[in-house]
Design an enzyme around this catalytic site. Sequence first.
Site, short mmCIF file in Angstrom:
data_model
loop_
_atom_site.label_atom_id
_atom_site.label_comp_id
_atom_site.label_asym_id
_atom_site.label_seq_id
_atom_site.Cartn_x
_atom_site.Cartn_y
_atom_site.Cartn_z
CB SER A 284 7.93 3.62 12.35
OG SER A 284 6.75 3.81 11.55
CB SER A 285 7.45 -1.15 9.15
OG SER A 285 7.64 -1.50 7.55
CG ASN A 286 4.01 3.88 8.66
OD1 ASN A 286 4.31 5.13 8.61
ND2 ASN A 286 4.01 3.39 9.98
CD GLU B 81 0.77 -5.43 10.02
OE1 GLU B 81 0.35 -5.97 9.11
OE2 GLU B 81 1.23 -4.42 10.15
CB CYS C 217 -4.99 -1.53 12.48
SG CYS C 217 -5.47 -0.62 11.03
CB CYS D 292 -2.67 -0.41 5.19
SG CYS D 292 -3.37 1.02 6.09
CB CYS E 167 -3.37 6.11 9.74
SG CYS E 167 -3.09 4.75 10.76
CB THR F 197 -0.67 -3.11 7.08
OG1 THR F 197 -0.39 -2.87 8.20
CG2 THR F 197 -2.02 -4.25 7.12
#
Length: 401
Positions: free
Chosen positions: A317-319, A187, A157, A288, A66, A250
């Site tokens: 990685s959470s996303n 985060e 970010c 996000c 991203c 996010t």
Amino acid sequence: MDTKAFKRSLQHSENYHRKGFGHEAEVAGVMQTAYQSSLIQQIRDNNYRLERGAVTIRLAQAFGFCWGVERAVAIAYETRQHFPSERIWITNEIIHNPSVNQHLRDMEVGFIPVEKGQKDFSVVDSGDVVILPAFGASVQEMQLLNDKGCKIVDTTCPWVSKVWNTVEKHKKKDYTSIIHGQYKHEETVATSSFADKYLIVLNWQEAEYVSNYILHGGDRDEFLAKFSKAYSAGFDPDRDLEMVGIANQTTMLKTETENIGKLFERTMMRKFGPENLSEHFQSFNTICDATQERQDAMLSLVDEKLDLMLVIGGFNSSNTTHLQEIAIDKTVPSYHIDCAERILPGNRIEHKPLGADLVVTEGWLPDGQIVVGVTSGASTPDKVVEDAIDRIFATKAAAIV
């Protein structure tokens, strides 16, 4: 502590850097070679579809790096260009991707060591350069580094900063921030450091528990034990849930964050009446855009006829994990890998099932013509996706021979 005043003061310091250093041209070449892919661009140009032999690849229409991640990595690379001889540290992984973090190590960027779950900043000296990653850093870490006289390069970010601003608004009106996130995630650690009172809920089930407590009361000791690592010092559920505001990590699942926000809105409405809602509940959109786009693209992809789904991204990685959850919810066989090397010879794959340790699955690519869905988390370079797709083609070709 007045976190807003501290942040404002830090940003006016000559030792604080929030933008690049004018080395875009030098960095652009490295970024293109290491992370971009002509094959992936070819697939994009062909309506996100590629057929080769017995394999059809269907690529999600939003995936991978991203803007915030690309910006953070580029600034980190520029930092080494700008400070060629200084010692450079980073407070955490720049992003959750092993190849990107290894590249930084190769550039002699040091990672702050962790001892028994605590970062050891004693390795950092006055004048050292310290990079804050895309996820941000806690107020306490920033203050410590500022007091040490470090040069701080902040790649946080802007979407994360937006959540911090929301938490500051909660604090200004004495609201407790209910943060949808993972209490250990860097985060969320950073976000909670900007709050005065906070409670972190991981999922819908935990949010429902809190909602029921607000409406009906309950066992205070049980509540505090259940959330023992997920609330602010001195938090009292009987006192601090009268006025709440919603925030989020996010990278969480968009639909779950939205539903949790609606749940607490209804809860406070029932408890205090619709006419008093604004005095007891605050909500701002802090989801996000990039996370939302990747999840929406994944939802569209798994509605197609797929034989299996390959999800590529860091295991922490959470996303990326939430993209895998979407495939599981749609009962599409899914395999989460962090790099192409997990695709092994002999039609085997080493992957991480949701909530479990790594396993090796034999015969993961079915016989005959197959359609493979592919997506990647926001911390995954296109080059990693290309390498994985190449291995899929090679595995299938070897099986046919």
